[in-house]
Design a protein around this motif. Structure first.
Motif, short mmCIF file in Angstrom:
data_model
loop_
_atom_site.label_atom_id
_atom_site.label_comp_id
_atom_site.label_asym_id
_atom_site.label_seq_id
_atom_site.Cartn_x
_atom_site.Cartn_y
_atom_site.Cartn_z
N MET A 171 76.78 61.02 -43.21
CA MET A 171 77.36 59.68 -43.29
C MET A 171 77.72 59.37 -44.74
O MET A 171 76.97 59.65 -45.67
CB MET A 171 76.36 58.64 -42.77
CG MET A 171 76.91 57.23 -42.66
SD MET A 171 75.71 56.06 -41.99
CE MET A 171 75.52 56.68 -40.31
N LYS A 172 78.88 58.77 -44.92
CA LYS A 172 79.31 58.42 -46.27
C LYS A 172 78.43 57.32 -46.85
O LYS A 172 77.90 56.47 -46.12
CB LYS A 172 80.76 57.96 -46.27
CG LYS A 172 81.76 59.03 -45.86
CD LYS A 172 83.17 58.45 -45.88
CE LYS A 172 84.20 59.51 -45.49
NZ LYS A 172 85.58 58.96 -45.46
N ILE A 173 78.30 57.32 -48.18
CA ILE A 173 77.48 56.30 -48.85
C ILE A 173 78.05 54.91 -48.58
O ILE A 173 77.30 53.95 -48.41
CB ILE A 173 77.38 56.60 -50.36
CG1 ILE A 173 76.55 57.86 -50.58
CG2 ILE A 173 76.76 55.40 -51.09
CD1 ILE A 173 76.39 58.24 -52.04
N SER A 174 79.37 54.79 -48.54
CA SER A 174 79.99 53.48 -48.27
C SER A 174 79.61 52.97 -46.89
O SER A 174 79.42 51.76 -46.69
CB SER A 174 81.51 53.59 -48.40
OG SER A 174 82.03 54.53 -47.48
N LYS B 140 76.05 51.77 -47.04
CA LYS B 140 76.03 50.47 -47.74
C LYS B 140 76.35 49.34 -46.77
O LYS B 140 75.70 48.29 -46.79
CB LYS B 140 77.02 50.49 -48.89
CG LYS B 140 77.05 49.19 -49.70
CD LYS B 140 78.04 49.28 -50.85
CE LYS B 140 78.06 48.01 -51.67
NZ LYS B 140 79.04 48.09 -52.79
N ASP B 141 77.33 49.52 -45.92
CA ASP B 141 77.71 48.50 -44.94
C ASP B 141 76.58 48.23 -43.96
O ASP B 141 76.33 47.08 -43.58
CB ASP B 141 78.97 48.93 -44.19
CG ASP B 141 80.21 48.91 -45.08
OD1 ASP B 141 80.18 48.22 -46.11
OD2 ASP B 141 81.20 49.58 -44.73
N GLU C 105 69.59 42.94 -40.09
CA GLU C 105 68.52 43.78 -39.56
C GLU C 105 68.98 45.23 -39.45
O GLU C 105 70.11 45.50 -39.04
CB GLU C 105 68.09 43.28 -38.17
CG GLU C 105 67.42 41.92 -38.20
CD GLU C 105 66.92 41.51 -36.83
OE1 GLU C 105 66.91 42.37 -35.92
OE2 GLU C 105 66.54 40.35 -36.67
N VAL C 106 68.10 46.13 -39.82
CA VAL C 106 68.36 47.56 -39.72
C VAL C 106 67.20 48.17 -38.95
O VAL C 106 66.03 47.88 -39.24
CB VAL C 106 68.49 48.22 -41.12
CG1 VAL C 106 68.70 49.72 -41.00
CG2 VAL C 106 69.63 47.58 -41.91
N SER C 107 67.49 49.01 -37.96
CA SER C 107 66.43 49.59 -37.13
C SER C 107 65.52 50.48 -37.97
O SER C 107 65.94 51.05 -39.00
CB SER C 107 67.04 50.40 -35.99
OG SER C 107 67.70 51.56 -36.49
N LEU D 195 70.55 52.28 -52.73
CA LEU D 195 70.86 51.31 -51.68
C LEU D 195 69.62 50.95 -50.88
O LEU D 195 69.40 49.78 -50.53
CB LEU D 195 71.94 51.87 -50.75
CG LEU D 195 73.35 51.99 -51.34
CD1 LEU D 195 74.27 52.73 -50.37
CD2 LEU D 195 73.92 50.61 -51.65
N VAL D 196 68.79 51.94 -50.59
CA VAL D 196 67.56 51.71 -49.84
C VAL D 196 66.61 50.82 -50.64
O VAL D 196 66.01 49.88 -50.11
CB VAL D 196 66.87 53.04 -49.49
CG1 VAL D 196 65.47 52.78 -48.92
CG2 VAL D 196 67.70 53.82 -48.47
#
Length: 257
Positions: free
Chosen positions: A1-4, A7-8, A14-16, A34-35
């Protein structure tokens, strides 16, 4: 997966747990930054939720008794030399969350406007009552404030089952909790303080256009040096409280002369 793309995803509310674990195991420095930023934001959000939830301590005592229509009541404008005294009553949904909810004096003007709109949109009920200077002069400021508070409670579209008020002795046939600094200790009273403040500020902004030179848009009618000087220079306006000093003495002096 791209970093961009990552980032989105991390920009979402919420993130699982599975997705977050996947990103945490990604060794790319950009992903790790980012994390880390996401974790800091999550920690900040958690603290804010806990802070706002703590404002429901008094409301919770009513909720535990199956009393949910709890109205917070607060006023703004008791001290100014000009303009109305304004009272708001607000019934919030139980445990309603609003980022930044607090005593109106602790919230920036722009954020107050945003929170006020959210309150009006999502509250179970709210009402706002403003009493003009002539009623303040007739009743005195304490009596006018009490009168406005009773009217605000009476005009709620949903009948209040209990009231939390900021440091005023209200006598009602329902439970009343009078709290010193209630606007900083109760979510409902804080909400009332914000919409009352925003409503009165808008009134004073309009008066600034009608009576230029007094600085009403900035001083909101309080007795600043600028305001006092303007009264002596330009005279008393119809929105000045004639029972408040130094306006009272100026009125008496004009009558004698």
């Amino acid at each position: 997966m791209k970093i961009s793309e990552i980032k989105d995803i991390l920009a979402q509310e919420e993130v699982s747990e599975e997705r977050l674990a996947e990103f945490m195991s990604d060794e790319r420095k950009g992903v790790q930054k980012l994390v880390q930023a996401y974790m800091k934001r999550l920690e900040k959000d958690t603290k804010e939720h806990l802070r706002v939830e703590a404002l429901y301590d008094t409301e919770n005592r009513f909720y535990q008794k199956n009393i949910y229509a709890v109205a917070g009541v607060d006023e703004v404008g008791r001290g100014p030399l000009a303009g109305p005294v304004t009272v708001a009553a607000v019934i919030l949904p139980p445990h309603w969350f609003c980022r930044g909810l607090n005593d109106s004096k602790k919230v920036t003007p722009q954020h107050r406007e945003e929170i006020a709109e959210k309150i009006k949109k999502e509250a179970i009920a709210y009402s706002i009552v403003s009493l003009p200077p002539e009623e303040i002069d007739a009743l005195n400021i304490y009596g006018a404030t009490l009168t406005a508070m009773y009217r605000a409670i009476e005009t709620l579209k949903v009948k209040a089952e209990a009231v939390i008020v900021d440091a005023m002795p209200l006598h009602l046939p329902i439970p009343v909790e009078s709290m010193i600094h209630g606007d900083a200790r109760s979510a409902s009273v804080a909400a009332a303080s914000i919409i009352a403040k925003v409503h009165r500020d808008h009134i004073m902004d309009q008066y600034d256009k009608e009576y230029p030179g007094y600085g009403f848009a900035s001083n909101k009618g309080y007795g600043t040096a600028e305001h006092i000087e303007a009264i002596h220079r330009l005279g008393i306006t119809p929105i000045h409280r004639k029972s408040f000093e130094p306006v009272k003495s100026m009125v008496m002096k004009s009558l004698v002369e």
